[in-house]
Motif scaffolding. Structure first.
Motif, short mmCIF file in Angstrom:
data_model
loop_
_atom_site.label_atom_id
_atom_site.label_comp_id
_atom_site.label_asym_id
_atom_site.label_seq_id
_atom_site.Cartn_x
_atom_site.Cartn_y
_atom_site.Cartn_z
N SER A 96 27.92 -27.95 -34.13
CA SER A 96 26.58 -27.42 -34.36
C SER A 96 26.64 -26.32 -35.41
CB SER A 96 26.00 -26.86 -33.05
OG SER A 96 24.69 -26.39 -33.26
N PHE A 97 26.15 -26.63 -36.61
CA PHE A 97 26.21 -25.67 -37.71
C PHE A 97 24.83 -25.03 -37.86
CE2 PHE A 97 29.26 -29.13 -38.83
CZ PHE A 97 30.40 -28.41 -38.50
N SER A 98 24.68 -23.87 -37.25
CA SER A 98 23.40 -23.17 -37.20
C SER A 98 23.10 -22.46 -38.51
CB SER A 98 23.40 -22.15 -36.05
OG SER A 98 22.31 -21.26 -36.17
N GLY A 99 22.07 -22.94 -39.21
CA GLY A 99 21.67 -22.29 -40.45
C GLY A 99 21.00 -20.96 -40.25
N GLY A 100 20.59 -20.67 -39.02
CA GLY A 100 19.92 -19.41 -38.74
C GLY A 100 20.83 -18.31 -38.28
#
Length: 434
Positions: free
Chosen positions: A300-304
Motif C-alpha cells: 500500500s503506497f500512500s500518496g498522502g
C-alpha cells in the motif's frame, strides 16, 4: 475502447526508462557553506541549536534534525537528542523519519509532471481515470445531529484534489458512521494488505464532507492522486516517484517501506503524555504507533502519508522547487509549473486556510506576512506532517528549511514557531528588495 491511461502508458514507461538511465541519477550532495558566506549569522544559528536542545532536556522532544539551506548551500544542519531514547541511540544527521503528509508534495509534483508530459490536465475529472468517483455522494448535516446524503453538484477535478477543495476529508465529517463501517478512518495505510487503488475505490463510494469547491477540507485527496498516477503510468506509485523524482534528485534514503539494512537509522516515534512529556509509542499498526514501515505488507503506497525520508533528501527536493524545478542537471518541472503550484488557487473561490495564507497545488502559500503574525515572506510555501515535522521554502530570501521530529500528538508545543523565529533572526543579509 482503449482508456486514456492505456494509450499513454507505453510512452510514459519509455520516458521513465530514459530518465532512469541518464547521468541525472548521479546527483551530488548539496554544498556546505559557513552561515556568513550566505548572509546568515553563526552565533544566531547557535541559538536555534540551544532552543532545540532545551526541548529535549525538558523531555518535550526525543530528538530532532534541522536543516537550513540558503543560496543552494547547507548553512545549518544539526541533530539533537536521541533517535531512540530507550536504546540510548543518539540522533544523527542522516536519521530516517516518517514524514507523513510531507509525502503530499512529491505526489503533487508527480501529477504536474504528468501534465507536462501531456498525459493529463489538472482540469480533468477524476472519474476519467478512476471511474468509481462518478456520481459521488455528499453528507449534509441537518437538525438533531443527523445528516442527509445527496448527489455531488458537479464532478471532482484533479485540481480540486490538489487544492483540498474536493470536499473529501479523513472520515470524520457528517457521514463518519459510514466511513467507520467501511473501516476507512485516519490517514495511515502502511499496514494494509491491498493496493492503494483498492482502498481509494472504496473511499469513492462513501459520503464526502462537502461539495467540490465549497471549502477547504483536508483529507484523502492526495492518496486519490496517487491512484491516478498509478492508473496513468501503469506503475506503482513507488515505482513512478522513484523513477521521476527520487532517483533523478539523488534522494537515496526516501522510501515507502524501509530497506532492512537501514532499519537502524529509523527514528522512534513518541507520544505526548498528559503532562506534555514524551512516552514511547507502542509497536504495531496505527497512526500513533511505530507503524509497519519496516515489517508491513509493502503493498500500500500512500500518496498522502506514506513516505520515509531524511532531512538531506527532503532538502534536495525543496531546493529543486526553489530552483524552478531543477537540481544538479535533473529537470523535474518547468519553472512555469512551479509558479503555478505555488500560486493562490483559493482566492477565486472565496476560501481561506488561515490568517495571511492560502493553498496552491500541494502547498500552503503565504499571502500576507502581517496577517500571519510570524516571520516570513509573501510567497513562502510549505506544509508539515503528522509526526510533527515541518518545512518551508522562501523564494524571496532564497531559503529552504527542513525540520524533522517523531512526536504525535504535539499539542501546545511551540517549537515550530520558535524555529521560524530563530531562522529568520539569523538572516543578516536579507534578499528582500535586493
Amino acid at each position: 475502447m482503449l482508456s486514456a491511461g492505456t494509450i499513454r502508458r507505453p510512452l510514459l514507461t519509455a520516458l521513465v526508462a530514459v530518465l532512469a538511465t541518464t547521468g541525472l541519477l548521479q546527483a551530488q550532495s548539496l554544498a556546505h557553506a559557513t552561515p556568513e558566506e550566505v548572509g546568515m549569522s553563526s552565533v544566531r544559528l547557535e541559538r536555534l541549536t540551544d532552543a532545540l536542545q532545551a526541548y529535549v532536556d525538558a523531555d518535550r522532544l526525543s530528538g530532532a534534525v534541522a536543516m537550513v539551506l540558503r543560496g543552494g548551500k547547507v548553512a545549518y544542519l544539526e541533530a539533537v537528542g536521541a533517535r531512540d531514547v530507550e536504546a540510548r541511540a543518539p540522533m544523527e544527521e542522516d536519521a530516517i523519519f516518517r514524514i507523513a503528509s510531507q509525502t503530499k508534495a512529491l505526489v503533487s509534483v508527480g501529477i504536474l509532471a504528468l501534465q507536462e508530459d501531456g498525459a493529463l490536465l489538472i482540469s480533468d475529472r477524476v472519474e476519467k481515470y478512476l471511474p468509481a468517483f462518478a456520481n459521488h455522494k455528499v453528507a449534509v448535516r441537518r437538525g438533531g445531529g443527523d445528516h442527509d446524503v445527496v448527489d455531488g453538484d458537479r464532478p471532482i477535478t484533479l485540481r480540486d484534489l490538489l487544492t483540498h477543495t474536493a470536499g473529501i476529508g479523513y472520515g470524520g465529517g457528517p457521514g463518519a458512521s459510514a466511513w467507520g463501517e467501511a473501516g476507512i478512518q485516519g490517514w495511515y495505510f502502511g499496514h494494509l494488505d491491498e493496493p492503494v487503488r483498492a482502498t481509494v475505490d472504496r473511499i469513492a463510494k462513501l459520503p464526502f464532507d462537502a461539495q467540490p469547491g465549497e471549502r477547504f477540507v483536508y483529507g484523502y485527496n492526495t492518496d486519490i492522486l496517487g491512484a491516478v498516477i498509478e492508473e496513468i503510468s501503469g506503475m506503482t506509485l513507488e515505482g513512478f516517484l522513484t523513477s521521476r523524482i527520487l532517483e533523478p534528485l539523488g534522494m537515496k534514503d526516501t522510501h515507502f517501506y524501509l530497506p532492512g539494512d537501514k532499519r537502524g537509522r529509523l527514528a522512534a516515534v513518541y507520544n505526548q503524555g498528559a503532562d506534555g512529556s514524551i512516552v514511547r509509542a507502542a509497536d504495531g499498526p496505527g497512526m500513533q504507533t511505530q507503524g509497519q514501515y519496516v515489517d508491513g505488507p509493502r503493498v500500500s503506497f500512500s500518496g498522502g502519508a506514506g513516505l520515509l525520508s531524511t532531512a538531506a533528501d527532503y532538502g534536495r527536493f525543496l531546493q529543486m522547487m526553489l530552483n524552478g524545478g531543477e537540481l544538479g542537471g535533473a529537470r523535474i518541472l518547468s519553472p512555469t509549473t512551479v509558479a503555478l503550484m505555488t500560486a493562490d488557487h483559493l482566492a477565486y473561490l472565496g476560501i481561506s486556510t488561515g490568517a495571511g495564507e492560502t493553498f496552491g497545488l500541494g502547498f500552503r502559500v503565504r499571502t500576507d506576512v502581517g496577517a500571519a503574525g510570524e516571520p516570513g515572506s509573501v510567497g513562502d510555501y510549505g506544509w508539515g506532517g503528522a509526526y510533527h515535522s515541518t518545512y518551508w521554502v522562501d523564494p524571496v530570501e532564497d531559503l529552504v528549511v527542513v525540520y524533522f521530529t517523531q512526536l504525535i500528538p504535539a499539542r501546545g508545543l511551540d517549537d515550530h514557531a520558535r524555529l521560524r523565529a530563530l531562522v529568520y533572526a539569523a538572516i543578516i543579509d536579507s534578499r528582500a528588495g535586493a
